[in-house]
Write a protein that holds these residues in place. Structure first.
Motif, PDB file in Angstrom:
ATOM      1  N   ASN A  13       0.856  -1.188   0.000  1.00 26.29           N
ATOM      2  CA  ASN A  13       0.000   0.000   0.000  1.00 26.29           C
ATOM      3  C   ASN A  13       0.888   1.232   0.000  1.00 26.29           C
ATOM      4  O   ASN A  13       2.120   1.147   0.148  1.00 26.29           O
ATOM      5  CB  ASN A  13      -0.971  -0.012   1.182  1.00 26.29           C
ATOM      6  CG  ASN A  13      -0.256  -0.065   2.526  1.00 26.29           C
ATOM      7  OD1 ASN A  13       0.970  -0.148   2.598  1.00 26.29           O
ATOM      8  ND2 ASN A  13      -1.024  -0.007   3.605  1.00 26.29           N
ATOM      9  N   ASP A  14       0.314   2.389  -0.170  1.00 29.80           N
ATOM     10  CA  ASP A  14       1.088   3.614  -0.366  1.00 29.80           C
ATOM     11  C   ASP A  14       1.912   3.998   0.855  1.00 29.80           C
ATOM     12  O   ASP A  14       3.020   4.522   0.719  1.00 29.80           O
ATOM     13  CB  ASP A  14       0.139   4.770  -0.740  1.00 29.80           C
ATOM     14  CG  ASP A  14      -0.487   4.584  -2.111  1.00 29.80           C
ATOM     15  OD1 ASP A  14       0.104   3.835  -2.924  1.00 29.80           O
ATOM     16  OD2 ASP A  14      -1.558   5.165  -2.358  1.00 29.80           O
ATOM     17  N   ASP A  15       1.368   3.775   2.049  1.00 29.39           N
ATOM     18  CA  ASP A  15       2.095   4.218   3.234  1.00 29.39           C
ATOM     19  C   ASP A  15       3.096   3.177   3.754  1.00 29.39           C
ATOM     20  O   ASP A  15       3.793   3.417   4.731  1.00 29.39           O
ATOM     21  CB  ASP A  15       1.120   4.629   4.350  1.00 29.39           C
ATOM     22  CG  ASP A  15       0.223   3.483   4.807  1.00 29.39           C
ATOM     23  OD1 ASP A  15       0.605   2.305   4.628  1.00 29.39           O
ATOM     24  OD2 ASP A  15      -0.860   3.754   5.349  1.00 29.39           O
ATOM     25  N   GLY A  16       3.173   2.003   3.108  1.00 28.49           N
ATOM     26  CA  GLY A  16       4.158   0.997   3.487  1.00 28.49           C
ATOM     27  C   GLY A  16       3.811   0.200   4.726  1.00 28.49           C
ATOM     28  O   GLY A  16       4.640  -0.550   5.245  1.00 28.49           O
ATOM     29  N   SER A  17       2.569   0.306   5.195  1.00 26.05           N
ATOM     30  CA  SER A  17       2.178  -0.413   6.409  1.00 26.05           C
ATOM     31  C   SER A  17       1.909  -1.893   6.145  1.00 26.05           C
ATOM     32  O   SER A  17       1.916  -2.700   7.071  1.00 26.05           O
ATOM     33  CB  SER A  17       0.951   0.245   7.040  1.00 26.05           C
ATOM     34  OG  SER A  17      -0.135   0.249   6.135  1.00 26.05           O
ATOM     35  N   LYS A  18       1.658  -2.248   4.885  1.00 25.96           N
ATOM     36  CA  LYS A  18       1.509  -3.638   4.484  1.00 25.96           C
ATOM     37  C   LYS A  18       2.693  -3.977   3.588  1.00 25.96           C
ATOM     38  O   LYS A  18       2.893  -3.339   2.554  1.00 25.96           O
ATOM     39  CB  LYS A  18       0.190  -3.856   3.737  1.00 25.96           C
ATOM     40  CG  LYS A  18      -1.043  -3.505   4.549  1.00 25.96           C
ATOM     41  CD  LYS A  18      -2.323  -3.725   3.745  1.00 25.96           C
ATOM     42  CE  LYS A  18      -3.554  -3.350   4.571  1.00 25.96           C
ATOM     43  NZ  LYS A  18      -4.808  -3.584   3.821  1.00 25.96           N
ATOM     44  N   TYR A  19       3.460  -5.000   3.979  1.00 24.83           N
ATOM     45  CA  TYR A  19       4.724  -5.211   3.280  1.00 24.83           C
ATOM     46  C   TYR A  19       5.185  -6.652   3.376  1.00 24.83           C
ATOM     47  O   TYR A  19       4.705  -7.445   4.199  1.00 24.83           O
ATOM     48  CB  TYR A  19       5.802  -4.301   3.867  1.00 24.83           C
ATOM     49  CG  TYR A  19       6.191  -4.672   5.279  1.00 24.83           C
ATOM     50  CD1 TYR A  19       7.215  -5.566   5.541  1.00 24.83           C
ATOM     51  CD2 TYR A  19       5.492  -4.145   6.370  1.00 24.83           C
ATOM     52  CE1 TYR A  19       7.551  -5.923   6.831  1.00 24.83           C
ATOM     53  CE2 TYR A  19       5.823  -4.488   7.670  1.00 24.83           C
ATOM     54  CZ  TYR A  19       6.855  -5.380   7.890  1.00 24.83           C
ATOM     55  OH  TYR A  19       7.177  -5.741   9.171  1.00 24.83           O
ATOM     56  N   LEU A  20       6.146  -6.986   2.520  1.00 25.89           N
ATOM     57  CA  LEU A  20       6.903  -8.228   2.597  1.00 25.89           C
ATOM     58  C   LEU A  20       8.372  -7.848   2.595  1.00 25.89           C
ATOM     59  O   LEU A  20       8.867  -7.238   1.660  1.00 25.89           O
ATOM     60  CB  LEU A  20       6.597  -9.135   1.401  1.00 25.89           C
ATOM     61  CG  LEU A  20       7.461 -10.404   1.281  1.00 25.89           C
ATOM     62  CD1 LEU A  20       7.193 -11.349   2.449  1.00 25.89           C
ATOM     63  CD2 LEU A  20       7.193 -11.119  -0.043  1.00 25.89           C
ATOM     64  N   ARG A  21       9.057  -8.193   3.654  1.00 25.50           N
ATOM     65  CA  ARG A  21      10.478  -7.897   3.824  1.00 25.50           C
ATOM     66  C   ARG A  21      11.273  -9.152   3.485  1.00 25.50           C
ATOM     67  O   ARG A  21      10.994 -10.234   4.010  1.00 25.50           O
ATOM     68  CB  ARG A  21      10.725  -7.457   5.267  1.00 25.50           C
ATOM     69  CG  ARG A  21      12.178  -7.312   5.647  1.00 25.50           C
ATOM     70  CD  ARG A  21      12.720  -5.951   5.222  1.00 25.50           C
ATOM     71  NE  ARG A  21      14.019  -5.744   5.836  1.00 25.50           N
ATOM     72  CZ  ARG A  21      15.151  -6.214   5.331  1.00 25.50           C
ATOM     73  NH1 ARG A  21      15.139  -6.926   4.222  1.00 25.50           N
ATOM     74  NH2 ARG A  21      16.303  -5.975   5.935  1.00 25.50           N
ATOM     75  N   VAL A  22      12.256  -9.052   2.581  1.00 22.94           N
ATOM     76  CA  VAL A  22      13.047 -10.189   2.127  1.00 22.94           C
ATOM     77  C   VAL A  22      14.499 -10.004   2.563  1.00 22.94           C
ATOM     78  O   VAL A  22      15.109  -8.965   2.285  1.00 22.94           O
ATOM     79  CB  VAL A  22      12.981 -10.335   0.592  1.00 22.94           C
ATOM     80  CG1 VAL A  22      13.766 -11.566   0.140  1.00 22.94           C
ATOM     81  CG2 VAL A  22      11.535 -10.421   0.124  1.00 22.94           C
TER      82      VAL A  22
END
Length: 407
Positions: free
Chosen positions: A36-45
């Motif tokens: 999402n735009d604010d980066g609150s939903k993410y996948l960190r690799v």
């Protein structure tokens, strides 16, 4: 709006923890896929590899003193769509060498396996529960050590005190709770112990203990193990979002922690009486430790120091591979030489460990001398280490060069 700000702050802290502890001017939190735009939903690799060339002076006459291996090849995925919960997935392989290679890549040494898969649910901003194949271990800092930012070439072997005996490669299957109260941090776990551990021996009548309680006595009597670690952060606060303890901060943090921990497995071991009946023997491991890491001046120099004392009770006169009922002392210290963070930097270090065993008159003493060369913090570094181990009449000297890349 308030909830969004709290969520963004949580994500920022998590990213900051990864970048801050690695000491690299180029890292900046690594690779993150934002949903999402604010980066609150993410996948960190996160991905890393450690590649070694080792010279061993104690090998059979027909064997070469020089060998090559892939010490670790790992991938870790961290995903979050809400500050209320988090999923961690960790897989990879270890110790790939000429003896474990397979012509078509199907041997045991080639197998990528699950190092961890667990979920965490936040009860509030300071307390969390979770479950799965996890790394929220007890005993000591080194039993929760990250392999991304070690001071020494590798972790002190005896500090991973249950590896393969009650767990899968230092990860247990169970549930945990962790949190913090101001400067005090805690983590506790209840785990379902492994049934087919490394120690597959049969107890001898009147002999020493065998770590096979669940296998021999059954899960009702010997199924569960319990662990905990507690620490007080006197200076800068370390993140406990994840269990992986930092080995050296390279002068980016000023930390002084005192810790204590335990591991207990009721009837985890078994002894056979003189008549041949099987009786459970409790496993109990306790440790205290101290960790100090701080910059020494504005020119980039820093010191890292750690010490731990551990008592190991695996049962009556237990001795198997690196494990044994007795006591352990271990310490290491490193000095980061001042320099430009954008150029190569060096960190010489010393380590010493002494292990005593109830079943033997001899102690295992291990001395290490090495240096890290950081090209971009922990993200690109070389480590050269000499290690000398003396155990009874057997003395082994090893020189290892390791190259590591961490993304």
């Amino acid at each position: 709006m308030k909830k969004i700000k709290i969520l963004l702050f949580t994500v920022f802290l998590l990213s900051f923890h990864f970048s801050f502890s690695q000491g690299s001017p180029d890292y900046n939190g690594g690779f993150k896929i934002k949903f999402n735009d604010d980066g609150s939903k993410y996948l960190r690799v996160i991905s890393w590899g450690q590649f070694q060339a080792a010279y061993n002076d104690n090998v059979p006459e027909t064997a070469s003193n020089l060998s090559f291996n892939v010490r670790r090849a790992r991938v870790l995925l961290l995903s979050q769509i809400s500050k209320k919960f988090l999923l961690l997935t960790h897989f990879g392989l270890n110790g790939l060498n000429s003896a474990t290679l397979h012509p078509v890549g199907k041997g045991d040494g080639n197998q990528i396996f699950m190092h961890g898969i667990w979920g965490q649910w936040n009860l509030n901003d300071n307390h969390t529960v979770g479950g799965g194949l996890h790394y929220w271990n007890g005993i000591s800092r080194l039993n929760n050590q990250s392999t991304l930012n070690l001071l020494t070439l590798d972790n002190n072997r005896q500090s991973w005190a249950t590896i393969g005996l009650s767990d899968q490669f230092a990860r247990h299957l169970g549930f945990f709770v962790k949190g913090k109260l101001n400067k005090f941090k805690y983590q506790l776990a209840i785990n379902d112990a492994i049934s087919n551990g490394l120690d597959m021996r049969t107890p001898e009548n009147g002999g020493s203990a065998v770590y096979g309680g669940k296998r021999i006595l059954g899960s009702k009597d010997a199924g569960f193990a319990y662990a905990g670690y507690f620490e007080y952060n006197f200076l800068d606060q370390e993140s406990n979002t994840l269990p992986y303890k930092v080995g050296t901060y390279l002068g980016t943090k000023k930390v002084f922690n005192l810790g204590a921990g335990f591991f207990t497995h009721p009837k985890g071991s078994v002894v056979a009486t003189s008549s041949g009946s099987m009786e459970g023997d409790n496993v109990s491991i306790l440790a205290v430790d101290a960790f100090y890491d701080a910059p020494l001046s504005d020119d980039g120099s820093a010191i890292t120091a750690y010490a731990t004392y551990q008592t190991n009770d695996y049962g009556k006169d237990y001795m198997y591979s690196a494990y044994g009922t007795g006591n352990m002392f271990y310490s290491h210290v490193g000095y980061l030489i001042s320099g430009d963070v954008k150029k190569a930097r060096f960190q010489p270090y010393l380590s010493y460990g002494s292990n005593s065993y109830d079943a033997l008159d001899d102690s295992r003493n291990v001395f290490g001398l090495g240096t890290n060369m950081f090209l971009s913090g922990h993200n690109s570094k070389f480590t050269l280490e000499y290690k000398n181990q003396k155990f009874g009449e057997n003395t082994t000297g090893t020189v290892t060069l390791q190259a590591m890349i961490y993304l």
